[in-house]
Scaffold this active site. Structure first.
Site, short mmCIF file in Angstrom:
data_model
loop_
_atom_site.label_atom_id
_atom_site.label_comp_id
_atom_site.label_asym_id
_atom_site.label_seq_id
_atom_site.Cartn_x
_atom_site.Cartn_y
_atom_site.Cartn_z
N ASP A 181 -5.32 35.10 -34.26
CA ASP A 181 -4.00 35.72 -34.38
C ASP A 181 -3.52 36.18 -33.00
O ASP A 181 -3.92 37.22 -32.49
CB ASP A 181 -4.04 36.92 -35.33
CG ASP A 181 -2.64 37.45 -35.55
OD1 ASP A 181 -1.91 36.85 -36.36
OD2 ASP A 181 -2.25 38.42 -34.87
N TYR A 230 1.14 39.88 -26.56
CA TYR A 230 -0.20 40.40 -26.24
C TYR A 230 -0.58 40.12 -24.78
O TYR A 230 -1.55 40.67 -24.27
CB TYR A 230 -1.27 39.81 -27.18
CG TYR A 230 -1.03 40.10 -28.65
CD1 TYR A 230 -0.14 41.10 -29.06
CD2 TYR A 230 -1.68 39.38 -29.63
CE1 TYR A 230 0.09 41.35 -30.41
CE2 TYR A 230 -1.47 39.65 -30.98
CZ TYR A 230 -0.57 40.61 -31.36
OH TYR A 230 -0.35 40.86 -32.69
N LYS A 237 3.45 34.58 -32.29
CA LYS A 237 4.63 35.35 -32.73
C LYS A 237 5.75 35.30 -31.70
O LYS A 237 5.51 35.39 -30.49
CB LYS A 237 4.23 36.81 -32.98
CG LYS A 237 3.01 36.93 -33.85
CD LYS A 237 2.67 38.33 -34.28
CE LYS A 237 1.30 38.35 -34.94
NZ LYS A 237 0.16 38.36 -34.00
N HIS A 293 7.99 38.56 -34.69
CA HIS A 293 7.06 39.67 -34.47
C HIS A 293 7.58 41.01 -35.04
O HIS A 293 6.82 41.78 -35.62
CB HIS A 293 6.78 39.81 -32.96
CG HIS A 293 5.48 40.47 -32.65
ND1 HIS A 293 4.72 40.15 -31.55
CD2 HIS A 293 4.79 41.45 -33.28
CE1 HIS A 293 3.64 40.90 -31.53
NE2 HIS A 293 3.67 41.70 -32.58
#
Ligand code: A2P
Length: 325
Positions: free
Chosen positions: A43, A48, A77, A110
């Site tokens: 994921d 990130y 995302k 997201h």
């Protein structure tokens, strides 16, 4: 149980590896080690900040033959700054380039928050603030409807770049609206979910509309301690009830909490960079919680959300940004 069948019969591995907050320095090794141990679901997200390193880990694992690409489920995302229809495909292509793959299995919006566009060469990932310097940096919102963004996400599926699309951090009202115009059904809703935030009505709504729910932060407060967004006493892993159930099954509190999630038909994506915990979090398929244990765990629900833009955006980015109210 090890896979969840989505509305279109694609199989989502029930336990995935969450990559939020995995440092760049650890990401490639963690991804490689996780695949070696048996993880088949990663994921990831632009936001990130570690997709290049995650891609290096995937590439290493594939090159060693630890698994084949089509045995690995990769989620990413779309960040908030790319909600305009003309930005969706370039954002996905950047993610594909970073991950070093030519298609992803699931692409999620997201947040239901559209921010002003920030070009790649100004900042990547752009994160929350529009400008990072200046007297009073803030989030700058953009007027883009979810319908516009969803239409561009659907095009990615038609173009063969993405197998499934979905959303994160939506409640039932937004899902109901999305379902009125979606030409491609949302496969997955990803939300924070653990015994302190069980959201039974949201889960029931998803299950009755063929949307699979993935719980992020399935272990609860752990991720938020280091961010100053939770206190040690907020940890569901320290609940006496959880320790007792863990003791009676010869399992750890984390395994009990993950099992509670998967036994309700949800997928869970615990993050860890430690080998022993990666293994521990995957070893949740060899025992069953009784109805009584499930019911007693359900009573722990306190509707305690740790990841709430209505709270953290005001504190960290001086911008009021509620989405759940
Ligand atoms: P670490 O990466 O050092 O293992 P979540 O995905 O629910 O947000 O949880 C992630 C947090 O919980 C991280 O702080 C992670 O730390 C920690 N964690 C991951 N697996 C376990 C486990 N099995 N037991 C206790 N803590 C865990």
């Amino acid at each position: 149980m090890k896979n969840l069948s989505l509305y279109n019969h694609d199989l989502l591995p029930t336990v995935g590896l969450g990559l939020w907050k995995t440092p760049k320095s650890d990401a490639a090794k963690t991804v490689h080690d996780a695949i070696k141990i048996g993880y088949r679901h990663l994921d990831s997200a632009c936001d990130y900040g570690n997709e290049v390193e995650v891609g290096n880990g995937i590439k290493l694992a594939l090159s060693k033959g630890l698994c084949k690409r089509d045995e690995l489920w990769v989620t990413s995302k779309l960040w908030n700054t790319y909600h305009k229809k003309e930005h969706v495909r370039p954002a996905l292509e950047r993610t594909l380039k970073d991950l070093q793959i030519d298609r992803i299995d699931l692409y999620l919006i997201h947040f239901p928050i559209a921010q002003e566009f920030v070009p790649f060469d100004v900042r990547y990932p752009p994160e929350w603030l529009y400008e990072t310097s200046g007297e009073d940096p803030k989030i700058k919102f953009a007027n883009v409807s979810i319908q516009e963004t969803w239409g561009a996400m659907e095009q990615l599926v038609r173009d063969g770049l993405v197998r499934n699309i979905g959303i994160c951090n939506f409640g039932t009202s937004m899902l109901r609206d999305l379902l009125t115009y979606a030409e491609i059904h949302p496969s997955v809703l990803q939300v924070e979910r653990h015994p302190y935030l069980a959201q039974p009505k949201l889960l029931k709504f998803c299950q009755s509309n063929d949307i699979t729910l993935t719980g992020f932060s399935p272990l609860g407060a752990g991720s938020y301690l280091e961010l100053g967004m939770a206190k040690p006493e907020d940890s569901v892993l320290d609940e006496t009830l959880i320790s007792e159930i863990a003791g009676s099954h010869g399992k750890t509190p984390a395994q009990i909490v993950l099992r509670w999630g998967i036994q309700q038909g949800t997928s869970v994506i615990p993050k860890s960079t430690r080998q022993e915990r990666l293994r521990e979090n995957l070893e949740v398929f060899d025992f069953v919680l009784s109805d009584i244990e499930m019911a007693s765990m359900n009573k722990l629900d306190r509707n305690h959300r740790f990841n709430d833009p209505g709270v953290f955006a005001e504190k960290a980015f001086n911008t009021f940004c509620p989405i759940y109210e």
